[in-house]
Design a protein around this motif. Structure first.
Motif, PDB file in Angstrom:
ATOM      1  N   ALA A 109     -60.391 -54.770 -31.191  1.00  0.00           N
ATOM      2  CA  ALA A 109     -59.916 -54.122 -31.723  1.00  0.00           C
ATOM      3  C   ALA A 109     -59.694 -52.764 -32.727  1.00  0.00           C
ATOM      4  CB  ALA A 109     -58.445 -55.073 -32.444  1.00  0.00           C
ATOM      5  N   VAL A 110     -60.439 -52.939 -33.041  1.00  0.00           N
ATOM      6  CA  VAL A 110     -60.320 -51.781 -34.684  1.00  0.00           C
ATOM      7  C   VAL A 110     -61.538 -50.248 -34.160  1.00  0.00           C
ATOM      8  CG1 VAL A 110     -61.204 -50.661 -37.027  1.00  0.00           C
ATOM      9  CG2 VAL A 110     -60.059 -52.854 -36.042  1.00  0.00           C
ATOM     10  N   THR A 111     -62.239 -51.344 -32.974  1.00  0.00           N
ATOM     11  CA  THR A 111     -63.813 -49.542 -32.661  1.00  0.00           C
ATOM     12  C   THR A 111     -62.335 -48.929 -31.630  1.00  0.00           C
ATOM     13  OG1 THR A 111     -64.092 -51.818 -30.673  1.00  0.00           O
ATOM     14  CG2 THR A 111     -65.227 -51.031 -33.068  1.00  0.00           C
ATOM     15  N   ARG A 112     -61.308 -49.444 -30.861  1.00  0.00           N
ATOM     16  CA  ARG A 112     -60.200 -49.205 -30.207  1.00  0.00           C
ATOM     17  C   ARG A 112     -58.998 -48.416 -30.530  1.00  0.00           C
ATOM     18  NH1 ARG A 112     -62.396 -49.167 -25.158  1.00  0.00           N
ATOM     19  NH2 ARG A 112     -59.815 -48.604 -23.984  1.00  0.00           N
ATOM     20  N   THR A 113     -58.649 -49.011 -31.625  1.00  0.00           N
ATOM     21  CA  THR A 113     -57.064 -48.732 -32.639  1.00  0.00           C
ATOM     22  C   THR A 113     -57.151 -48.541 -33.735  1.00  0.00           C
ATOM     23  OG1 THR A 113     -56.961 -50.183 -30.433  1.00  0.00           O
ATOM     24  CG2 THR A 113     -55.349 -49.635 -32.553  1.00  0.00           C
ATOM     25  N   PRO A 114     -56.889 -47.916 -34.058  1.00  0.00           N
ATOM     26  CA  PRO A 114     -56.490 -47.522 -36.013  1.00  0.00           C
ATOM     27  C   PRO A 114     -56.735 -48.833 -36.635  1.00  0.00           C
ATOM     28  CG  PRO A 114     -55.441 -45.330 -35.055  1.00  0.00           C
ATOM     29  CD  PRO A 114     -55.477 -47.312 -34.026  1.00  0.00           C
ATOM     30  N   VAL A 115     -57.259 -48.729 -38.023  1.00  0.00           N
ATOM     31  CA  VAL A 115     -57.055 -50.236 -38.268  1.00  0.00           C
ATOM     32  C   VAL A 115     -55.864 -50.779 -38.822  1.00  0.00           C
ATOM     33  CG1 VAL A 115     -57.486 -49.085 -40.382  1.00  0.00           C
ATOM     34  CG2 VAL A 115     -58.259 -51.767 -40.481  1.00  0.00           C
ATOM     35  N   ASP A 116     -54.791 -49.376 -39.155  1.00  0.00           N
ATOM     36  CA  ASP A 116     -53.618 -49.919 -39.780  1.00  0.00           C
ATOM     37  C   ASP A 116     -52.936 -50.236 -38.756  1.00  0.00           C
ATOM     38  OD1 ASP A 116     -54.608 -48.547 -41.767  1.00  0.00           O
ATOM     39  OD2 ASP A 116     -52.829 -47.758 -42.155  1.00  0.00           O
ATOM     40  N   ASP A 117     -52.689 -49.852 -37.533  1.00  0.00           N
ATOM     41  CA  ASP A 117     -51.757 -50.411 -36.801  1.00  0.00           C
ATOM     42  C   ASP A 117     -52.025 -52.129 -36.223  1.00  0.00           C
ATOM     43  OD1 ASP A 117     -50.836 -47.771 -35.882  1.00  0.00           O
ATOM     44  OD2 ASP A 117     -52.176 -47.523 -34.245  1.00  0.00           O
ATOM     45  N   VAL A 118     -53.603 -52.103 -36.375  1.00  0.00           N
ATOM     46  CA  VAL A 118     -54.178 -54.176 -36.170  1.00  0.00           C
ATOM     47  C   VAL A 118     -53.920 -54.026 -37.578  1.00  0.00           C
ATOM     48  CG1 VAL A 118     -56.172 -55.102 -36.039  1.00  0.00           C
ATOM     49  CG2 VAL A 118     -56.153 -53.115 -34.687  1.00  0.00           C
ATOM     50  N   ALA A 119     -54.122 -54.023 -38.890  1.00  0.00           N
ATOM     51  CA  ALA A 119     -53.057 -54.446 -40.026  1.00  0.00           C
ATOM     52  C   ALA A 119     -51.778 -54.593 -39.545  1.00  0.00           C
ATOM     53  CB  ALA A 119     -53.546 -54.185 -40.856  1.00  0.00           C
ATOM     54  N   LEU A 120     -50.919 -54.048 -39.283  1.00  0.00           N
ATOM     55  CA  LEU A 120     -49.974 -53.781 -39.406  1.00  0.00           C
ATOM     56  C   LEU A 120     -48.849 -54.945 -39.827  1.00  0.00           C
ATOM     57  CD1 LEU A 120     -47.244 -51.838 -40.296  1.00  0.00           C
ATOM     58  CD2 LEU A 120     -47.240 -51.358 -37.494  1.00  0.00           C
ATOM     59  N   ASP A 121     -47.865 -56.101 -40.749  1.00  0.00           N
ATOM     60  CA  ASP A 121     -47.333 -56.781 -40.292  1.00  0.00           C
ATOM     61  C   ASP A 121     -45.737 -56.495 -39.463  1.00  0.00           C
ATOM     62  OD1 ASP A 121     -45.887 -59.173 -40.923  1.00  0.00           O
ATOM     63  OD2 ASP A 121     -47.067 -59.941 -42.594  1.00  0.00           O
ATOM     64  N   ARG A 122     -46.200 -56.784 -38.407  1.00  0.00           N
ATOM     65  CA  ARG A 122     -44.018 -56.476 -38.090  1.00  0.00           C
ATOM     66  C   ARG A 122     -43.624 -57.184 -38.278  1.00  0.00           C
ATOM     67  NH1 ARG A 122     -43.897 -52.874 -34.211  1.00  0.00           N
ATOM     68  NH2 ARG A 122     -42.797 -53.163 -33.594  1.00  0.00           N
ATOM     69  N   ARG A 123     -43.859 -57.964 -39.133  1.00  0.00           N
ATOM     70  CA  ARG A 123     -42.356 -58.725 -39.455  1.00  0.00           C
ATOM     71  C   ARG A 123     -41.808 -57.783 -40.806  1.00  0.00           C
ATOM     72  NH1 ARG A 123     -45.076 -64.357 -41.056  1.00  0.00           N
ATOM     73  NH2 ARG A 123     -46.824 -62.726 -41.732  1.00  0.00           N
ATOM     74  N   ILE A 124     -42.844 -57.644 -41.368  1.00  0.00           N
ATOM     75  CA  ILE A 124     -42.100 -56.950 -42.723  1.00  0.00           C
ATOM     76  C   ILE A 124     -41.609 -55.768 -42.088  1.00  0.00           C
ATOM     77  CG2 ILE A 124     -42.728 -55.597 -44.829  1.00  0.00           C
ATOM     78  CD1 ILE A 124     -45.068 -57.909 -44.968  1.00  0.00           C
ATOM     79  N   LEU A 125     -42.381 -55.019 -41.992  1.00  0.00           N
ATOM     80  CA  LEU A 125     -41.909 -53.282 -40.836  1.00  0.00           C
ATOM     81  C   LEU A 125     -40.483 -53.823 -40.028  1.00  0.00           C
ATOM     82  CD1 LEU A 125     -42.459 -50.422 -40.402  1.00  0.00           C
ATOM     83  CD2 LEU A 125     -43.478 -51.387 -38.354  1.00  0.00           C
ATOM     84  N   THR A 126     -40.663 -54.842 -39.315  1.00  0.00           N
ATOM     85  CA  THR A 126     -39.127 -55.083 -38.375  1.00  0.00           C
ATOM     86  C   THR A 126     -37.833 -55.449 -39.719  1.00  0.00           C
ATOM     87  OG1 THR A 126     -39.648 -56.872 -37.763  1.00  0.00           O
ATOM     88  CG2 THR A 126     -39.765 -55.126 -36.289  1.00  0.00           C
ATOM     89  N   GLY A 127     -38.683 -55.875 -40.940  1.00  0.00           N
ATOM     90  CA  GLY A 127     -37.328 -56.714 -41.643  1.00  0.00           C
ATOM     91  C   GLY A 127     -37.286 -55.784 -42.979  1.00  0.00           C
ATOM     92  N   ILE A 128     -37.085 -54.694 -42.929  1.00  0.00           N
ATOM     93  CA  ILE A 128     -37.540 -54.044 -43.903  1.00  0.00           C
ATOM     94  C   ILE A 128     -35.954 -52.187 -43.260  1.00  0.00           C
ATOM     95  CG2 ILE A 128     -37.754 -51.273 -44.929  1.00  0.00           C
ATOM     96  CD1 ILE A 128     -40.544 -52.500 -45.064  1.00  0.00           C
ATOM     97  N   ASP A 129     -34.695 -52.843 -43.923  1.00  0.00           N
ATOM     98  CA  ASP A 129     -33.696 -52.443 -43.910  1.00  0.00           C
ATOM     99  C   ASP A 129     -33.192 -51.048 -44.657  1.00  0.00           C
ATOM    100  OD1 ASP A 129     -30.721 -51.268 -43.193  1.00  0.00           O
ATOM    101  OD2 ASP A 129     -29.581 -53.807 -43.753  1.00  0.00           O
ATOM    102  N   HIS A 130     -32.988 -49.931 -43.557  1.00  0.00           N
ATOM    103  CA  HIS A 130     -32.377 -48.305 -44.809  1.00  0.00           C
ATOM    104  C   HIS A 130     -31.615 -48.295 -45.226  1.00  0.00           C
ATOM    105  CE1 HIS A 130     -36.977 -47.654 -42.325  1.00  0.00           C
ATOM    106  NE2 HIS A 130     -36.578 -48.326 -41.952  1.00  0.00           N
ATOM    107  N   SER A 131     -31.027 -48.776 -44.944  1.00  0.00           N
ATOM    108  CA  SER A 131     -29.517 -48.447 -45.632  1.00  0.00           C
ATOM    109  C   SER A 131     -29.866 -49.035 -47.233  1.00  0.00           C
ATOM    110  CB  SER A 131     -28.512 -49.610 -45.284  1.00  0.00           C
ATOM    111  OG  SER A 131     -28.385 -51.063 -45.541  1.00  0.00           O
ATOM    112  N   VAL A 132     -29.069 -48.055 -48.253  1.00  0.00           N
ATOM    113  CA  VAL A 132     -28.443 -48.585 -49.012  1.00  0.00           C
ATOM    114  C   VAL A 132     -27.072 -48.517 -50.522  1.00  0.00           C
ATOM    115  CG1 VAL A 132     -30.881 -47.914 -49.798  1.00  0.00           C
ATOM    116  CG2 VAL A 132     -29.154 -45.869 -50.371  1.00  0.00           C
TER     117      VAL A 132
END
Length: 453
Positions: free
Chosen positions: A40-63
Motif C-alpha cells: 500500500a505505502v510504496t504506491r500510496t502516500p502513507v497519510d492516505d493509508v493511515a487516515l482514519d476516515r471515521r474521524i475525518l467524516t465525523g468532524i462537523d465544520h459548523s461552530v
C-alpha cells in the motif's frame, strides 16, 4: 563472570551483525500485514493509508460562535505566519472603523522592519558573546539561523510599537516578500560574515565592533531595499467604504495610521503558554536568552499555565467577540485538503505496528515538537460550557478548507497548541500577579523559544 566476558556481553549488540539482520528480516516476513502495508505505502502516500476516515467524516465544520466574515490571507512562500496572524487580528477592528468589508495592513512593511531590526538584534548578540568560542552552544545557535522569517507574539507587538503600520496599498507585496528564500540566503551570508568580523574585532573593544556593525547594517539595508522596496515615512490615505462613500485622512505617518486604526490595546496583551515539562512550573513566567527582534524592546516573556485555562480564555475571548492569536505545531495530525486537525486523525501505529507513546512533555524534551506556526482562532463550538471544535483563520490562501478557514478538534488543541495571546485583565488575579515576578531564563536553544513560521 570475568571482566572480559562482561565487556563482551555489553558489546554484543553494538553492531548490526548478520544474525541480527536475518532476525529483522524474518520478523518482517512473519506478519502478512507488513507485506500488505508495504504494497500500500510504496504506491500510496502513507497519510492516505493511515487516515482514519471515521474521524475525518465525523468532524462537523459548523461552530456555535463564528466571528469571521472576511477573506483569508496568504503568506505564500514565506515564514511570516506570526506576522499575518497578528495583522489579521488587528484588521478586524480597522475594517470596522473604515467601514469596509475587507482590509489588510501591509505585511511587507512589517517584514522589512522585522528583518532590519532582527539583523541588528543578531549582531548585538554576537558582540555580547564574542568572547566565547565559535562552537559554544549559544553562539552556534545564533549562527544557525541569524535572520529567519519566524517570530512570536511579543516580537509582533515590538514592531508595531516602534514602527507603526501602513495599509497594504502603501507598501504592497513584492516577489521577495512572498518568497523570501533568495533574500534570506543573501542576508544570512552577510550576517554570518559580519559575525566573523565582529568576533575578530573583539580585542579592539565594543566601540570598534559597533562601528563595523554599522557597515554590515548598511549592506543589509541595501538588500532589503532591493528585494522589498522602501518603507514609506508618510503616505496619502483615502478610501471608499462599503456604501461607496469617499473618505480622506490626508498624509499620515505609519505611527499615526496605527494610532488611528489599531483598535486593540496591544500593550495589555500577555502571552500564555502550555509547557507541561516538569522543569517548567505552572504559574511562573519565562523568557529565552537572545529571543527577540527589536533591541531594547520589552523581552519576550510568557506565563506558563494549564491547558484547561488556555482553552477557557480562548473560548471566552471568542464568545466575547474577539479573535485569538495562537501558536501550535501545525503539521501534526493535519489533513490539508480537508482543512482539519484531530489528535487521532492518522493511525500510524496500525500501519507500522509500532507504538507512539510520547506525551506532550516527552515530545518537547526529546525534540519531537515545538511551536512551528501561528494562526487566528475565529470561532468555537461550545457544548455545555466547554469547547468541542475551533474555527481557525490560516494564512495559506483560500484554496483549502472553507476558503482558508480550517477546523480544529478540541483533542488536537490539547496536544499541539502551545501559546495564545490574551488580555491581562482576563487572567485570574493570582496569575496576573505572577506576571510581575522576574522570569525564569531559559537557554537560547530551549524549544519554547521556537519561532512560528
Amino acid at each position: 563472570m570475568t571482566h572480559a566476558n562482561a565487556d563482551s556481553r555489553r558489546n554484543a549488540d553494538r553492531s548490526l551483525t548478520p544474525d541480527q539482520l536475518e532476525y529483522f528480516d524474518k520478523e518482517f516476513a512473519a506478519r502478512p500485514v507488513n507485506r500488505l502495508m508495504q504494497n500500500a505505502v510504496t504506491r500510496t502516500p502513507v497519510d492516505d493509508v493511515a487516515l482514519d476516515r471515521r474521524i475525518l467524516t465525523g468532524i462537523d465544520h459548523s461552530v456555535s460562535h463564528h466571528l469571521d466574515d472576511w477573506k483569508a490571507t496568504n503568506q505564500k512562500q514565506s515564514g511570516r505566519c506570526w506576522m499575518f496572524a497578528g495583522l489579521n487580528l488587528l484588521r478586524v477592528g480597522a475594517a470596522q472603523k473604515l467601514g469596509v468589508r475587507d482590509f489588510e495592513f501591509s505585511q511587507n512593511y512589517l517584514l522589512w522592519w522585522d528583518k532590519f531590526e532582527r539583523a541588528n538584534h543578531f549582531l548585538e548578540a554576537i558582540v555580547e558573546t564574542s568572547d566565547r568560542d565559535v562552537d559554544d552552544r549559544t553562539v552556534a545557535h545564533l549562527l544557525a539561523d541569524p535572520i529567519g522569517d519566524g517570530g512570536q507574539w511579543n516580537m509582533f507587538v515590538a514592531l508595531v510599537a516602534k514602527h507603526g503600520l501602513v495599509p497594504k496599498s502603501a507598501m504592497p507585496e513584492t516577489d521577495s516578500s512572498s518568497a523570501t528564500r533568495a533574500m534570506n540566503r543573501a542576508l544570512e551570508t552577510l550576517l554570518r560574515q559580519g559575525a566573523r568580523d565582529l568576533r575578530e574585532r573583539a580585542g579592539e573593544g565594543v566601540v570598534a565592533q559597533r562601528e563595523h556593525k554599522r557597515e554590515v547594517l548598511a549592506a543589509v539595508h541595501r538588500v532589503l531595499g532591493i528585494h522589498l522596496g522602501t518603507p514609506p515615512k508618510r503616505f496619502l490615505w483615502q478610501w471608499e467604504d462599503k456604501d461607496r462613500r469617499f473618505h480622506r485622512d490626508g498624509w499620515l505617518t505609519p505611527a499615526q495610521f496605527a494610532a488611528s486604526y489599531v483598535q486593540l490595546p496591544l500593550d495589555e496583551y500577555v502571552c500564555l503558554v502550555h509547557d507541561p515539562r516538569e522543569s517548567s512550573p505552572v504559574g511562573r513566567t519565562f523568557t529565552v536568552e537572545y529571543l527577540g527582534n527589536v533591541v531594547d524592546a520589552p523581552p519576550v516573556v510568557y506565563l506558563n499555565v494549564g491547558m484547561e485555562l488556555v482553552k477557557q480564555l480562548a473560548m471566552d475571548a471568542i464568545v466575547g467577540g474577539e479573535p485569538v492569536w495562537f501558536g501550535c505545531d501545525v503539521k501534526k495530525m493535519m489533513r490539508a485538503d480537508a482543512g482539519v486537525w484531530d489528535a487521532a486523525l492518522f493511525d500510524y501505529a496500525s500501519v507500522y505496528d509500532a507504538p507512539f507513546t510520547m506525551d506532550k512533555a516527552a515530545r518537547l524534551l526529546h525534540h519531537d515538537t515545538q511551536m512551528t506556526h501561528a494562526m487566528l482562532f475565529t470561532g468555537v463550538d461550545v457544548v455545555d460550557g466547554s469547547p468541542r471544535r475551533w474555527r481557525v483563520e490560516n494564512s495559506w490562501g483560500e484554496e483549502k478548507a472553507d476558503k482558508g478557514f480550517w477546523t480544529m478538534t478540541d483533542s488536537w488543541f490539547g496536544e499541539h497548541v502551545f501559546e495564545i495571546a490574551v488580555r491581562r485583565s482576563a487572567l485570574p488575579p493570582e496569575l496576573a500577579a505572577a506576571l510581575d515576578r522576574p522570569p525564569i531564563v531559559l537557554p537560547a536553544w530551549d524549544p519554547m523559544g521556537a519561532l512560528a513560521d
